[in-house]
Write a protein that holds these residues in place. Structure first.
Motif, PDB file in Angstrom:
ATOM      1  N   SER A  18       9.000   3.750  -1.344  1.00 52.98           N
ATOM      2  CA  SER A  18       8.651   3.185  -2.651  1.00 52.98           C
ATOM      3  C   SER A  18       7.738   4.088  -3.459  1.00 52.98           C
ATOM      4  O   SER A  18       7.435   3.779  -4.617  1.00 52.98           O
ATOM      5  N   GLY A  19       7.252   5.170  -2.845  1.00 48.89           N
ATOM      6  CA  GLY A  19       6.393   6.105  -3.561  1.00 48.89           C
ATOM      7  C   GLY A  19       4.914   5.912  -3.335  1.00 48.89           C
ATOM      8  O   GLY A  19       4.095   6.525  -4.030  1.00 48.89           O
ATOM      9  N   ALA A  20       4.522   5.091  -2.365  1.00 48.05           N
ATOM     10  CA  ALA A  20       3.105   4.850  -2.080  1.00 48.05           C
ATOM     11  C   ALA A  20       2.431   6.138  -1.596  1.00 48.05           C
ATOM     12  O   ALA A  20       3.068   6.990  -0.966  1.00 48.05           O
ATOM     13  N   PRO A  21       1.129   6.281  -1.854  1.00 40.28           N
ATOM     14  CA  PRO A  21       0.416   7.495  -1.427  1.00 40.28           C
ATOM     15  C   PRO A  21       0.154   7.521   0.072  1.00 40.28           C
ATOM     16  O   PRO A  21       0.239   6.494   0.767  1.00 40.28           O
ATOM     17  N   LEU A  22      -0.216   8.690   0.562  1.00 39.16           N
ATOM     18  CA  LEU A  22      -0.356   8.925   2.001  1.00 39.16           C
ATOM     19  C   LEU A  22      -1.353   7.975   2.658  1.00 39.16           C
ATOM     20  O   LEU A  22      -1.056   7.399   3.715  1.00 39.16           O
ATOM     21  N   ASP A  23      -2.520   7.806   2.081  1.00 41.49           N
ATOM     22  CA  ASP A  23      -3.519   6.956   2.729  1.00 41.49           C
ATOM     23  C   ASP A  23      -3.054   5.508   2.816  1.00 41.49           C
ATOM     24  O   ASP A  23      -3.342   4.817   3.802  1.00 41.49           O
ATOM     25  N   GLN A  24      -2.324   5.030   1.812  1.00 43.72           N
ATOM     26  CA  GLN A  24      -1.815   3.655   1.854  1.00 43.72           C
ATOM     27  C   GLN A  24      -0.733   3.504   2.923  1.00 43.72           C
ATOM     28  O   GLN A  24      -0.700   2.507   3.648  1.00 43.72           O
ATOM     29  N   VAL A  25       0.147   4.495   3.030  1.00 44.24           N
ATOM     30  CA  VAL A  25       1.195   4.447   4.049  1.00 44.24           C
ATOM     31  C   VAL A  25       0.564   4.481   5.444  1.00 44.24           C
ATOM     32  O   VAL A  25       0.971   3.714   6.337  1.00 44.24           O
ATOM     33  N   ALA A  26      -0.439   5.347   5.632  1.00 44.48           N
ATOM     34  CA  ALA A  26      -1.106   5.421   6.934  1.00 44.48           C
ATOM     35  C   ALA A  26      -1.830   4.126   7.264  1.00 44.48           C
ATOM     36  O   ALA A  26      -1.791   3.654   8.413  1.00 44.48           O
ATOM     37  N   ALA A  27      -2.488   3.519   6.278  1.00 49.01           N
ATOM     38  CA  ALA A  27      -3.210   2.267   6.514  1.00 49.01           C
ATOM     39  C   ALA A  27      -2.242   1.149   6.903  1.00 49.01           C
ATOM     40  O   ALA A  27      -2.542   0.333   7.783  1.00 49.01           O
ATOM     41  N   THR A  28      -1.089   1.100   6.257  1.00 48.85           N
ATOM     42  CA  THR A  28      -0.092   0.081   6.610  1.00 48.85           C
ATOM     43  C   THR A  28       0.439   0.313   8.012  1.00 48.85           C
ATOM     44  O   THR A  28       0.619  -0.636   8.792  1.00 48.85           O
ATOM     45  N   ALA A  29       0.698   1.564   8.367  1.00 50.73           N
ATOM     46  CA  ALA A  29       1.171   1.870   9.718  1.00 50.73           C
ATOM     47  C   ALA A  29       0.151   1.417  10.762  1.00 50.73           C
ATOM     48  O   ALA A  29       0.515   0.829  11.798  1.00 50.73           O
ATOM     49  N   ARG A  30      -1.121   1.662  10.504  1.00 47.78           N
ATOM     50  CA  ARG A  30      -2.160   1.234  11.456  1.00 47.78           C
ATOM     51  C   ARG A  30      -2.217  -0.293  11.534  1.00 47.78           C
ATOM     52  O   ARG A  30      -2.381  -0.870  12.618  1.00 47.78           O
ATOM     53  N   ARG A  31      -2.080  -0.935  10.384  1.00 46.50           N
ATOM     54  CA  ARG A  31      -2.107  -2.396  10.368  1.00 46.50           C
ATOM     55  C   ARG A  31      -0.957  -2.975  11.174  1.00 46.50           C
ATOM     56  O   ARG A  31      -1.119  -3.950  11.919  1.00 46.50           O
TER      57      ARG A  31
END
Length: 330
Positions: free
Chosen positions: A166-179
Motif C-alpha cells: 500500500s506504500g506505507a513507510p519502513l518504520d510502519q511496516v516494521a512496527a506492524t510486523a512486530r505487532r
C-alpha cells in the motif's frame, strides 16, 4: 528412503530450477540462491526479504510475489542462507524506501541476517529486522535462544507484505510486523519424524504408537511424548498451550498447518475440532487457513497458529495476494 530427487546434494538447485520453470513471474537465480519478484525493485515501496533453510516449503520462496515478499533466500535443507545471499536479495528489491528482513528465531538465521543488514547499510540500503518467535512449546531449544519461529512467519509476511504494497513507510511496516508476531502463538505435533535427503533415514526415533508434542519445524524435540491421540485430543492439547500464552483481545486468525506428510482430509478433521473448541471457549474466529504452508519435509503432523487480529489487521489479511502458494483477490 524413496524421494523424487536426483541426488541428495542437488535437491536445492534442482528444486529452484523447477520453481523457475513453473513461475516465470519470479526471477530465480539458482547459483546465487535468490528468488525475487520479477517486477522488483518497486520505486518507493518497502522491500520485504525473508529466508531460511529449505525443507519448509512453500515457506519462504512460495510466498514471493504481490502482497507478500519481494525476495527469499533459500539455504540448504534446514540450514541458514549466508549473509551474501541476503544482502544480494535486499539490494535487488530496494526501491529507495528501505528493506524489512523477516527472520525466524533460529540462531544461524538471526546471526546471518544481522551480518547481511550490516552489508546492506554499507551499501546504502536502510534495513529493519523483525524476528519471529511464536512457538510456545519450548524455550531455548537446540537451535534457538528463546522461542522458535514457526507458523506465525506466514502471518507476518502476509500482513506486513500487504501494508508495504500500500506504500506505507519502513518504520510502519516494521512496527506492524512486530505487532503481528507479538499477537501470534503456535504449537506443533509430530506423528512421524521427517527424513532429510542427506541422512536418508528419519531424523529421530518415534515409535508407531506414539506422537511428539511441541516439536519444531526441524524435528527438534518437543515437550513430551504420548501414546497416539485422536484429532480432538490433539486439538485440545495444542489449543491449551496456545491460548495459555496468547495475548487477550478480539478475534483470531487461525492457521491449521500440515507438516508436509499429512493428508488435507486429516487437516480438515483437525480444523473441525479446533473450531468446536474455540467456539466453546468463546474465542471469536475471524479467518481460517488450512493446508501445508510451513512444513518439515515429509513429516506427518500439524501445527496450530493463532493471531489476534483487529479490523486493521483483517483488512491487511483480506488484501489481494498473488504468490505461488497463497493467492486471492486479484
Amino acid at each position: 528412503m524413496k524421494k523424487l530427487i536426483n541426488a541428495p546434494d542437488q535437491v536445492v538447485p534442482d528444486a529452484l530450477r523447477g520453481l523457475a520453470a513453473a513461475h516465470p513471474e519470479l526471477a530465480v537465480d539458482v547459483e546465487a540462491r535468490t528468488v525475487v519478484r520479477r517486477d522488483a525493485p518497486r520505486i518507493g515501496k518497502v522491500g520485504l526479504v525473508s529466508g531460511g533453510g529449505t525443507g519448509h516449503e512453500p515457506l519462504h520462496a512460495g510466498f514471493v510475489g504481490f502482497g507478500m515478499l519481494d525476495a527469499a533466500c533459500p539455504g540448504e535443507i534446514f540450514t541458514s542462507p549466508v549473509p551474501d545471499q541476503m544482502a544480494s536479495a535486499s539490494q535487488a528489491v530496494d526501491g529507495g524506501a528501505g528493506v524489512l528482513h523477516i527472520v525466524k528465531n533460529y540462531t544461524g538465521d538471526v546471526l546471518n541476517f544481522r551480518l547481511a543488514a550490516e552489508l546492506c547499510e554499507d551499501a546504502g540500503v536502510e534495513v529493519r529486522q523483525v524476528v519471529v518467535d511464536d512457538d510456545v512449546a519450548v524455550t531455548d531449544s537446540l537451535y534457538t535462544a528463546g522461542r522458535r519461529g514457526t507458523g506465525a512467519t506466514l502471518f507476518v509476511e502476509k500482513l506486513a507484505g500487504a501494508l508495504a504494497e500500500s506504500g506505507a513507510p519502513l518504520d510502519q511496516v516494521a512496527a506492524t510486523a512486530r505487532r503481528v508476531n507479538e499477537s501470534s502463538r503456535s504449537f506443533g505435533v509430530a506423528l512421524t519424524a521427517c527424513t532429510t535427503p542427506a541422512k536418508g533415514s528419519p531424523t529421530f526415533d518415534l515409535p508407531a504408537d506414539q506422537l511428539e508434542l511441541g516439536i519444531g519445524i526441524h524435528g527438534e524435540p518437543g515437550r513430551e511424548r504420548r501414546t497416539m491421540m485422536t484429532a480432538a485430543e490433539i486439538a485440545e492439547v495444542s489449543l491449551d498451550a496456545v491460548l495459555a500464552d496468547l495475548p487477550p483481545g478480539g478475534p483470531v486468525l487461525v492457521l491449521v498447518n500440515g507438516m508436509g506428510g499429512t493428508p488435507l482430509q486429516e487437516l480438515y478433521i483437525l480444523c473441525a475440532e479446533v473450531d468446536r473448541i474455540l467456539r466453546a471457549r468463546g474465542v471469536p474466529i475471524a479467518r481460517y487457513l488450512v493446508g501445508d504452508y510451513v512444513t518439515s519435509l515429509d513429516m506427518a503432523g500439524c501445527s496450530l497458529t493463532l493471531c489476534r487480529a483487529d479490523d486493521a489487521l483483517l483488512r491487511l489479511w483480506d488484501a489481494p495476494v498473488q504468490t505461488p502458494a497463497l493467492r486471492w483477490g486479484r
